[in-house]
Motif scaffolding. Structure first.
Motif, PDB file in Angstrom:
ATOM      1  N   ILE A  58       0.852  -1.190   0.000  1.00 18.79           N
ATOM      2  CA  ILE A  58       0.000   0.000   0.000  1.00 18.79           C
ATOM      3  C   ILE A  58       0.893   1.248   0.000  1.00 18.79           C
ATOM      4  O   ILE A  58       0.589   2.266   0.611  1.00 18.79           O
ATOM      5  CB  ILE A  58      -1.017  -0.046   1.172  1.00 18.79           C
ATOM      6  CG1 ILE A  58      -2.078   1.070   1.062  1.00 18.79           C
ATOM      7  CG2 ILE A  58      -0.317  -0.045   2.535  1.00 18.79           C
ATOM      8  CD1 ILE A  58      -2.985   0.978  -0.138  1.00 18.79           C
ATOM      9  N   HIS A  59       2.043   1.120  -0.726  1.00 22.15           N
ATOM     10  CA  HIS A  59       3.008   2.224  -0.725  1.00 22.15           C
ATOM     11  C   HIS A  59       3.306   2.791  -2.108  1.00 22.15           C
ATOM     12  O   HIS A  59       4.091   3.723  -2.225  1.00 22.15           O
ATOM     13  CB  HIS A  59       4.308   1.788  -0.037  1.00 22.15           C
ATOM     14  CG  HIS A  59       4.920   0.548  -0.620  1.00 22.15           C
ATOM     15  ND1 HIS A  59       5.658   0.543  -1.773  1.00 22.15           N
ATOM     16  CD2 HIS A  59       4.869  -0.745  -0.201  1.00 22.15           C
ATOM     17  CE1 HIS A  59       6.050  -0.695  -2.052  1.00 22.15           C
ATOM     18  NE2 HIS A  59       5.578  -1.505  -1.113  1.00 22.15           N
ATOM     19  N   SER A  60       2.701   2.233  -3.176  1.00 21.26           N
ATOM     20  CA  SER A  60       2.947   2.776  -4.514  1.00 21.26           C
ATOM     21  C   SER A  60       1.630   3.182  -5.169  1.00 21.26           C
ATOM     22  O   SER A  60       0.558   2.692  -4.789  1.00 21.26           O
ATOM     23  CB  SER A  60       3.638   1.735  -5.404  1.00 21.26           C
ATOM     24  OG  SER A  60       2.720   0.749  -5.855  1.00 21.26           O
ATOM     25  N   ASP A  61       1.710   4.077  -6.138  1.00 28.50           N
ATOM     26  CA  ASP A  61       0.507   4.519  -6.846  1.00 28.50           C
ATOM     27  C   ASP A  61      -0.195   3.345  -7.524  1.00 28.50           C
ATOM     28  O   ASP A  61      -1.429   3.277  -7.562  1.00 28.50           O
ATOM     29  CB  ASP A  61       0.863   5.580  -7.895  1.00 28.50           C
ATOM     30  CG  ASP A  61       1.287   6.901  -7.264  1.00 28.50           C
ATOM     31  OD1 ASP A  61       1.015   7.107  -6.062  1.00 28.50           O
ATOM     32  OD2 ASP A  61       1.889   7.726  -7.975  1.00 28.50           O
ATOM     33  N   GLU A  62       0.601   2.410  -8.074  1.00 29.83           N
ATOM     34  CA  GLU A  62       0.024   1.262  -8.761  1.00 29.83           C
ATOM     35  C   GLU A  62      -0.725   0.360  -7.777  1.00 29.83           C
ATOM     36  O   GLU A  62      -1.779  -0.195  -8.103  1.00 29.83           O
ATOM     37  CB  GLU A  62       1.128   0.465  -9.475  1.00 29.83           C
ATOM     38  CG  GLU A  62       1.820   1.211 -10.601  1.00 29.83           C
ATOM     39  CD  GLU A  62       2.852   2.237 -10.125  1.00 29.83           C
ATOM     40  OE1 GLU A  62       3.262   3.062 -10.980  1.00 29.83           O
ATOM     41  OE2 GLU A  62       3.242   2.221  -8.945  1.00 29.83           O
ATOM     42  N   GLN A  63      -0.179   0.195  -6.580  1.00 25.81           N
ATOM     43  CA  GLN A  63      -0.857  -0.600  -5.553  1.00 25.81           C
ATOM     44  C   GLN A  63      -2.165   0.064  -5.128  1.00 25.81           C
ATOM     45  O   GLN A  63      -3.201  -0.611  -4.986  1.00 25.81           O
ATOM     46  CB  GLN A  63       0.063  -0.790  -4.347  1.00 25.81           C
ATOM     47  CG  GLN A  63       1.261  -1.688  -4.644  1.00 25.81           C
ATOM     48  CD  GLN A  63       2.376  -1.536  -3.619  1.00 25.81           C
ATOM     49  OE1 GLN A  63       2.278  -0.742  -2.680  1.00 25.81           O
ATOM     50  NE2 GLN A  63       3.452  -2.284  -3.799  1.00 25.81           N
ATOM     51  N   ILE A  64      -2.142   1.372  -4.941  1.00 28.46           N
ATOM     52  CA  ILE A  64      -3.362   2.103  -4.571  1.00 28.46           C
ATOM     53  C   ILE A  64      -4.431   1.896  -5.641  1.00 28.46           C
ATOM     54  O   ILE A  64      -5.598   1.607  -5.334  1.00 28.46           O
ATOM     55  CB  ILE A  64      -3.061   3.600  -4.373  1.00 28.46           C
ATOM     56  CG1 ILE A  64      -2.130   3.806  -3.173  1.00 28.46           C
ATOM     57  CG2 ILE A  64      -4.344   4.391  -4.177  1.00 28.46           C
ATOM     58  CD1 ILE A  64      -1.556   5.216  -3.061  1.00 28.46           C
ATOM     59  N   ALA A  65      -4.026   2.008  -6.915  1.00 31.98           N
ATOM     60  CA  ALA A  65      -4.981   1.835  -8.011  1.00 31.98           C
ATOM     61  C   ALA A  65      -5.527   0.410  -8.052  1.00 31.98           C
ATOM     62  O   ALA A  65      -6.726   0.196  -8.324  1.00 31.98           O
ATOM     63  CB  ALA A  65      -4.316   2.184  -9.338  1.00 31.98           C
ATOM     64  N   GLY A  66      -4.666  -0.577  -7.789  1.00 26.61           N
ATOM     65  CA  GLY A  66      -5.117  -1.965  -7.752  1.00 26.61           C
ATOM     66  C   GLY A  66      -6.116  -2.208  -6.640  1.00 26.61           C
ATOM     67  O   GLY A  66      -7.138  -2.891  -6.833  1.00 26.61           O
ATOM     68  N   TRP A  67      -5.845  -1.652  -5.469  1.00 26.45           N
ATOM     69  CA  TRP A  67      -6.777  -1.802  -4.345  1.00 26.45           C
ATOM     70  C   TRP A  67      -8.092  -1.077  -4.626  1.00 26.45           C
ATOM     71  O   TRP A  67      -9.159  -1.512  -4.176  1.00 26.45           O
ATOM     72  CB  TRP A  67      -6.152  -1.265  -3.057  1.00 26.45           C
ATOM     73  CG  TRP A  67      -5.237  -2.208  -2.360  1.00 26.45           C
ATOM     74  CD1 TRP A  67      -3.906  -2.028  -2.080  1.00 26.45           C
ATOM     75  CD2 TRP A  67      -5.575  -3.484  -1.794  1.00 26.45           C
ATOM     76  NE1 TRP A  67      -3.411  -3.116  -1.394  1.00 26.45           N
ATOM     77  CE2 TRP A  67      -4.406  -4.021  -1.198  1.00 26.45           C
ATOM     78  CE3 TRP A  67      -6.753  -4.233  -1.746  1.00 26.45           C
ATOM     79  CZ2 TRP A  67      -4.393  -5.263  -0.560  1.00 26.45           C
ATOM     80  CZ3 TRP A  67      -6.743  -5.475  -1.108  1.00 26.45           C
ATOM     81  CH2 TRP A  67      -5.569  -5.969  -0.529  1.00 26.45           C
ATOM     82  N   ARG A  68      -8.023   0.032  -5.373  1.00 27.24           N
ATOM     83  CA  ARG A  68      -9.236   0.803  -5.666  1.00 27.24           C
ATOM     84  C   ARG A  68     -10.247  -0.048  -6.434  1.00 27.24           C
ATOM     85  O   ARG A  68     -11.457   0.033  -6.196  1.00 27.24           O
ATOM     86  CB  ARG A  68      -8.868   2.049  -6.476  1.00 27.24           C
ATOM     87  CG  ARG A  68     -10.055   2.957  -6.758  1.00 27.24           C
ATOM     88  CD  ARG A  68     -10.286   3.863  -5.571  1.00 27.24           C
ATOM     89  NE  ARG A  68     -11.688   4.173  -5.418  1.00 27.24           N
ATOM     90  CZ  ARG A  68     -12.137   5.187  -4.674  1.00 27.24           C
ATOM     91  NH1 ARG A  68     -11.265   5.960  -4.033  1.00 27.24           N
ATOM     92  NH2 ARG A  68     -13.405   5.428  -4.559  1.00 27.24           N
ATOM     93  N   LYS A  69      -9.746  -0.889  -7.332  1.00 27.69           N
ATOM     94  CA  LYS A  69     -10.651  -1.784  -8.073  1.00 27.69           C
ATOM     95  C   LYS A  69     -11.357  -2.738  -7.108  1.00 27.69           C
ATOM     96  O   LYS A  69     -12.530  -3.084  -7.298  1.00 27.69           O
ATOM     97  CB  LYS A  69      -9.865  -2.602  -9.105  1.00 27.69           C
ATOM     98  CG  LYS A  69      -9.302  -1.823 -10.265  1.00 27.69           C
ATOM     99  CD  LYS A  69      -8.637  -2.815 -11.221  1.00 27.69           C
ATOM    100  CE  LYS A  69      -7.901  -2.116 -12.359  1.00 27.69           C
ATOM    101  NZ  LYS A  69      -7.179  -3.110 -13.197  1.00 27.69           N
ATOM    102  N   ILE A  70     -10.629  -3.176  -6.102  1.00 27.06           N
ATOM    103  CA  ILE A  70     -11.188  -4.114  -5.126  1.00 27.06           C
ATOM    104  C   ILE A  70     -12.237  -3.435  -4.255  1.00 27.06           C
ATOM    105  O   ILE A  70     -13.348  -3.946  -4.077  1.00 27.06           O
ATOM    106  CB  ILE A  70     -10.060  -4.730  -4.270  1.00 27.06           C
ATOM    107  CG1 ILE A  70      -9.201  -5.648  -5.149  1.00 27.06           C
ATOM    108  CG2 ILE A  70     -10.634  -5.482  -3.069  1.00 27.06           C
ATOM    109  CD1 ILE A  70      -7.952  -6.177  -4.470  1.00 27.06           C
ATOM    110  N   THR A  71     -11.909  -2.257  -3.715  1.00 29.80           N
ATOM    111  CA  THR A  71     -12.884  -1.579  -2.842  1.00 29.80           C
ATOM    112  C   THR A  71     -14.127  -1.184  -3.628  1.00 29.80           C
ATOM    113  O   THR A  71     -15.244  -1.270  -3.106  1.00 29.80           O
ATOM    114  CB  THR A  71     -12.266  -0.352  -2.141  1.00 29.80           C
ATOM    115  OG1 THR A  71     -11.827   0.600  -3.119  1.00 29.80           O
ATOM    116  CG2 THR A  71     -11.094  -0.752  -1.250  1.00 29.80           C
ATOM    117  N   ASP A  72     -13.945  -0.779  -4.887  1.00 24.91           N
ATOM    118  CA  ASP A  72     -15.113  -0.444  -5.713  1.00 24.91           C
ATOM    119  C   ASP A  72     -16.015  -1.666  -5.880  1.00 24.91           C
ATOM    120  O   ASP A  72     -17.244  -1.567  -5.766  1.00 24.91           O
ATOM    121  CB  ASP A  72     -14.672   0.057  -7.093  1.00 24.91           C
ATOM    122  CG  ASP A  72     -14.148   1.488  -7.072  1.00 24.91           C
ATOM    123  OD1 ASP A  72     -14.305   2.175  -6.043  1.00 24.91           O
ATOM    124  OD2 ASP A  72     -13.569   1.914  -8.095  1.00 24.91           O
TER     125      ASP A  72
END
Length: 369
Positions: free
Chosen positions: A75-89
């Motif tokens: 949860i420390h890179s922009d790409e990780q944040i974007a990947g998690w965003r798909k999950i939370t959505d």
């Protein structure tokens, strides 16, 4: 039918209203992609389980140095944040709520995971007995970690804060501070792994200082009402022990009780190995010290989970292995249906087998996909 089960009653964890008291425990599954970025397969896995009141994500490293297992998400890179965003959505679209577990493994790592192949860090230069994972999935003996310098510790706290902010940017409903299972915060807390002589070692107050600084800083950043904390007072894994776990964890609970946290999460690992991590005590003795919402975890089935909530020892139960095998666990509780048995050979790594392909009840309204 168990539609009137106490586990199906709504509640809230701080600012997070939840539909029921069934929680998905944090479960390391080692299926992140390149760059430790969450994958589309992970989107499906979490979406399938969105009928629980709350999903706690698998532990996610707050910085590259915090990784200790192959293919764990960060949860420390922009790409990780974007990947998690798909999950939370996906979870939110399915009606669920989800928090991210903030992780630093400390000494439970290997130099092959570390930037520039540096040694893993810990409170003290003490190796864990036995072998741990390397990035290839092969095991090697644990290395003796490097003791963190006092001056480095504010940077660790700052990484927890940034991880929490990143989690909120990724759309999570909150965060859980991982203070359990022999990872960095737990290593500082227990005297079997902390032999420091600075303000982070020695007395109970000093050993709890890093955990409390993280709690203080994370709650200031994202709100106490969106922050949970997980502890495991009797967990012997990762070489953990304490000379007086009851005193240590009673102190911790008393200290964090000053914060209106979303919840306290007490994991019971070690209850079945009395004395393995220090003198055993009844984890229910911590309940009167905590005025907020409490969830418990470890080895519960439907009847024992209903009992612990009915008796007031907990407000919710976090299920681990049952959630791996039963994405529709809530429907199975409602219908008093049997639970699938998890396949332990598929717990870590791999693809959809043993991950997104467990059978669901056809009468379950969410299964038509």
């Amino acid at each position: 039918m168990s539609a009137d089960s106490i586990l199906l009653q709504p509640t809230s964890f701080g600012a997070i209203p939840v539909a029921n008291r069934v929680v998905m425990a944090p479960l390391t599954r080692c299926r992140a992609g390149a760059g430790n970025v969450p994958t589309d397969l992970m989107v499906e896995y979490y979406r399938q389980r969105a009928s629980v009141g709350l999903i706690i994500s698998e532990a996610s490293q707050i910085m590259p140095e915090g990784q200790g297992y192959p293919s764990t998400p960060g949860i420390h890179s922009d790409e990780q944040i974007a990947g998690w965003r798909k999950i939370t959505d996906a979870v939110h679209q399915a009606g669920g709520k989800m928090v991210l577990q903030l992780w630093h493994v400390g000494r439970v790592s290997h130099s092959e995971f570390q930037p520039n192949q540096a040694l893993p860090v810990a409170p003290s230069a003490m190796a864990i007995p036995g072998e741990g994972y390397t990035p290839s999935g092969a095991k090697k003996p644990y290395e003796t970690p490097r003791a963190l310098e006092t001056a480095e510790i504010p940077g660790i706290v700052a990484a927890y804060v940034q991880g929490a902010k990143n989690a909120m940017a990724a759309g999570f409903d909150g965060v859980e501070i991982h203070g359990a299972n022999g990872y960095l915060l737990d290593q500082f807390l227990r005297d079997g792994s902390n032999k420091r002589t600075d303000q982070y070692g020695g007395s109970l107050e000093n050993r709890a200082r890093l955990l409390m600084e993280v709690v203080d800083a994370v709650t200031a950043a994202v709100g106490a009402e969106r922050t949970g904390l997980r502890i495991s007072p009797l967990q012997p894994a990762n070489g953990m022990s304490d000379s007086n776990p009851k005193a240590t964890f009673s102190y911790v609970v008393e200290q964090v009780n000053a914060y209106p946290l979303a919840y306290l999460h007490i994991a019971g690992m070690g209850v079945d190995q009395p004395g393995a991590a220090g003198p055993a005590f009844d984890l229910n003795s911590l309940r009167p010290l905590w005025s907020g919402k409490l969830m418990v975890n470890y080895g519960y089935d439907q009847s024992s989970a209903e009992k612990v909530v009915t008796e007031g020892h907990a407000d919710a139960v976090a299920f681990g292995k049952p959630m791996i095998a039963n994405p529709d666990l809530v429907a199975r509780i409602e219908q008093d249906a049997p639970w699938n048995v998890p396949d332990s050979s598929t717990f870590y790594g791999g693809g959809e087998h043993g991950y997104t392909d467990y059978p669901v009840l056809y009468t379950h309204s969410h299964s038509a996909t």
